[in-house]
Enzyme design. Structure first.
Site, PDB file in Angstrom:
ATOM      1  N   GLY A  21      -3.887  46.056  -2.883  1.00 30.17           N
ATOM      2  CA  GLY A  21      -2.850  46.781  -3.525  1.00 30.17           C
ATOM      3  C   GLY A  21      -1.754  46.132  -3.037  1.00 30.17           C
ATOM      4  O   GLY A  21      -1.740  45.853  -2.162  1.00 30.17           O
ATOM      5  N   LEU A  22      -0.237  46.805  -3.655  1.00 28.36           N
ATOM      6  CA  LEU A  22       0.961  46.230  -2.943  1.00 28.36           C
ATOM      7  C   LEU A  22       0.907  46.746  -1.239  1.00 28.36           C
ATOM      8  O   LEU A  22       0.451  47.704  -1.237  1.00 28.36           O
ATOM      9  CB  LEU A  22       1.579  47.241  -3.888  1.00 28.36           C
ATOM     10  N   SER A  23       2.353  46.271  -0.963  1.00 26.73           N
ATOM     11  CA  SER A  23       2.168  46.608   0.305  1.00 26.73           C
ATOM     12  C   SER A  23       3.012  48.115   0.258  1.00 26.73           C
ATOM     13  O   SER A  23       3.892  48.719  -0.474  1.00 26.73           O
ATOM     14  CB  SER A  23       3.356  45.543   0.322  1.00 26.73           C
ATOM     15  N   GLY A  24       2.383  48.764   0.865  1.00 25.42           N
ATOM     16  CA  GLY A  24       2.657  50.625   0.870  1.00 25.42           C
ATOM     17  C   GLY A  24       1.835  50.777  -0.072  1.00 25.42           C
ATOM     18  O   GLY A  24       2.599  52.649  -0.298  1.00 25.42           O
ATOM     19  N   SER A  25       1.042  50.163  -0.608  1.00 24.64           N
ATOM     20  CA  SER A  25       0.199  51.325  -1.580  1.00 24.64           C
ATOM     21  C   SER A  25      -0.742  52.908  -0.904  1.00 24.64           C
ATOM     22  O   SER A  25      -1.667  53.591  -1.426  1.00 24.64           O
ATOM     23  CB  SER A  25      -0.611  50.696  -2.882  1.00 24.64           C
ATOM     24  N   GLY A  26      -1.644  51.827   0.899  1.00 23.80           N
ATOM     25  CA  GLY A  26      -1.995  53.068   1.252  1.00 23.80           C
ATOM     26  C   GLY A  26      -3.420  52.464   1.670  1.00 23.80           C
ATOM     27  O   GLY A  26      -3.819  52.831   2.352  1.00 23.80           O
ATOM     28  N   LYS A  27      -2.683  50.844   1.448  1.00 26.46           N
ATOM     29  CA  LYS A  27      -4.613  50.176   1.661  1.00 26.46           C
ATOM     30  C   LYS A  27      -5.639  50.979   2.739  1.00 26.46           C
ATOM     31  O   LYS A  27      -6.097  51.623   3.468  1.00 26.46           O
ATOM     32  CB  LYS A  27      -4.442  48.603   2.243  1.00 26.46           C
ATOM     33  N   SER A  28      -4.245  50.487   3.495  1.00 28.45           N
ATOM     34  CA  SER A  28      -4.206  50.970   6.095  1.00 28.45           C
ATOM     35  C   SER A  28      -4.662  52.034   6.147  1.00 28.45           C
ATOM     36  O   SER A  28      -5.343  52.962   6.652  1.00 28.45           O
ATOM     37  CB  SER A  28      -3.545  50.034   6.335  1.00 28.45           C
TER      38      SER A  28
ATOM     39  N   SER B 228      -3.745  40.989  -0.713  1.00 33.39           N
ATOM     40  CA  SER B 228      -4.840  40.164  -2.241  1.00 33.39           C
ATOM     41  C   SER B 228      -4.502  40.284  -2.862  1.00 33.39           C
ATOM     42  O   SER B 228      -5.029  40.970  -3.735  1.00 33.39           O
ATOM     43  CB  SER B 228      -6.394  40.334  -1.049  1.00 33.39           C
TER      44      SER B 228
HETATM   45  P1  ADP Z   1      -0.788  49.569   2.894  1.00 30.80           P
HETATM   46  O1  ADP Z   1      -1.438  48.771   3.897  1.00 30.80           O
HETATM   47  O2  ADP Z   1      -0.836  49.529   1.491  1.00 30.80           O
HETATM   48  O3  ADP Z   1       0.529  48.529   3.253  1.00 30.80           O
HETATM   49  P2  ADP Z   1       0.100  51.697   4.412  1.00 30.80           P
HETATM   50  O4  ADP Z   1      -1.188  52.581   3.790  1.00 30.80           O
HETATM   51  O5  ADP Z   1       0.861  51.205   5.439  1.00 30.80           O
HETATM   52  O6  ADP Z   1       0.020  50.645   3.040  1.00 30.80           O
HETATM   53  O7  ADP Z   1       1.400  53.045   4.044  1.00 30.80           O
HETATM   54  C1  ADP Z   1       1.081  53.954   3.150  1.00 30.80           C
HETATM   55  C2  ADP Z   1       1.809  54.792   3.199  1.00 30.80           C
HETATM   56  O8  ADP Z   1       2.262  55.575   1.694  1.00 30.80           O
HETATM   57  C3  ADP Z   1       2.096  55.466   4.715  1.00 30.80           C
HETATM   58  O9  ADP Z   1       3.222  55.742   4.794  1.00 30.80           O
HETATM   59  C4  ADP Z   1       1.334  56.565   4.429  1.00 30.80           C
HETATM   60  O10 ADP Z   1       1.386  58.176   4.706  1.00 30.80           O
HETATM   61  C5  ADP Z   1       2.030  56.879   2.920  1.00 30.80           C
HETATM   62  N1  ADP Z   1       1.218  57.793   1.689  1.00 30.80           N
HETATM   63  C6  ADP Z   1       1.728  58.823   0.505  1.00 30.80           C
HETATM   64  N2  ADP Z   1       0.792  59.225  -0.365  1.00 30.80           N
HETATM   65  C7  ADP Z   1      -0.356  58.717   0.650  1.00 30.80           C
HETATM   66  C8  ADP Z   1      -2.040  58.712  -0.174  1.00 30.80           C
HETATM   67  N3  ADP Z   1      -2.535  59.176  -1.524  1.00 30.80           N
HETATM   68  N4  ADP Z   1      -2.348  57.410   0.119  1.00 30.80           N
HETATM   69  C9  ADP Z   1      -1.972  56.807   0.629  1.00 30.80           C
HETATM   70  N5  ADP Z   1      -0.589  56.624   1.727  1.00 30.80           N
HETATM   71  C10 ADP Z   1       0.020  57.340   1.451  1.00 30.80           C
END
Ligand code: ADP
Length: 215
Positions: free
Chosen positions: A46-53, A120
């Site tokens: 997924g996109l950066s900031g999507s919530g993967k981690s 990815s």
């Molecule tokens: P990625 O790993 O995809 O780059 P991160 O997990 O680092 O993304 O960041 C996602 C951000 O979005 C976090 O700050 C998280 O707390 C926030 N967030 C808000 N709502 C959700 C949700 N439903 N699922 C995942 N992350 C969320």
């Protein structure tokens, strides 16, 4: 684009002639039996900031709490060690994912449930990892969050930098993200909390029989 194998400084052209696969006496099934689970790679994309981690960490914690054996391979961490010789050219990005795929395969061979959290962005890279494993041992998990939402979250301030032109080839801004064609799990984070997203994934693993002994 040349393949990483062709450009690798470590390549030994004669290796195929004398490097022979050695079967181990304890096999994957036996290791997995001891762990009472079916090994699998959950490939978060997924996109950066999507919530993967965030979601992968929540899923790993839930699995750990229910006594399962897991390992989480997360974004930049791998670039601190195994992949610290790789930059961000196209070839290096392909090689980055290739090595992560091979690493995930070893952890799965050890009987673990492996979670990976990498953008990815290219279908071909994800398919390359999928091809390393038996069909049932690779599940693509699409963390589907619209670009505007990722950008408003901007947990690492990277979108701001990309919009200011400080980061080039940023996925979603000036580099493509290819939406998974057939992800086994499709998680919409806009409509659910982190907890609900993680629960949905664990529920699916239970339904598919990964969290109980032999299928
Ligand atoms: P990625 O790993 O995809 O780059 P991160 O997990 O680092 O993304 O960041 C996602 C951000 O979005 C976090 O700050 C998280 O707390 C926030 N967030 C808000 N709502 C959700 C949700 N439903 N699922 C995942 N992350 C969320």
């Amino acid at each position: 684009m040349t393949s990483p194998e062709q450009t690798s400084p470590y390549q030994n052209k004669n290796a195929d002639h004398y490097v022979v696969w050695h079967n181990t006496s304890v096999n994957q099934q036996e290791r997995a039996q001891l762990k009472n689970q079916q090994p699998v790679v959950l490939w978060f994309t997924g996109l950066s900031g999507s919530g993967k981690s965030t979601i992968a960490n929540a899923v790993e914690r839930k699995l750990w709490q229910s006594g399962h054996h897991t390992y989480l391979l997360d974004g930049d961490n791998v670039r601190h060690g195994l992949n610290k010789d790789l930059g961000f050219s196209d070839d290096a990005r392909v090689e980055n994912i290739r090595r992560i795929g091979e690493l995930a395969k070893l952890f799965v061979d050890a009987g673990n449930i492996v979670l990976t959290a990498f953008i990815s962005p290219f279908q071909s890279d994800r398919d390359q990892v999928r091809a390393l494993l038996p069909q049932e041992q690779f599940l693509e998990v699409f963390i589907d969050t619209p670009l505007e939402v990722c950008e408003s979250r901007d947990p690492k301030g990277l979108y701001k930098k990309a919009r200011a032109g400080e980061i080039k080839h940023f996925t979603g801004i000036d580099s493509e993200y290819q939406v998974p064609a057939s992800a086994e799990l499709h998680i919409h984070t806009e409509e659910q909390t982190v907890e609900q997203c993680a629960d949905e994934i664990v529920r699916t693993l239970i339904q598919l029989g990964y969290l109980a002994g032999n299928k």
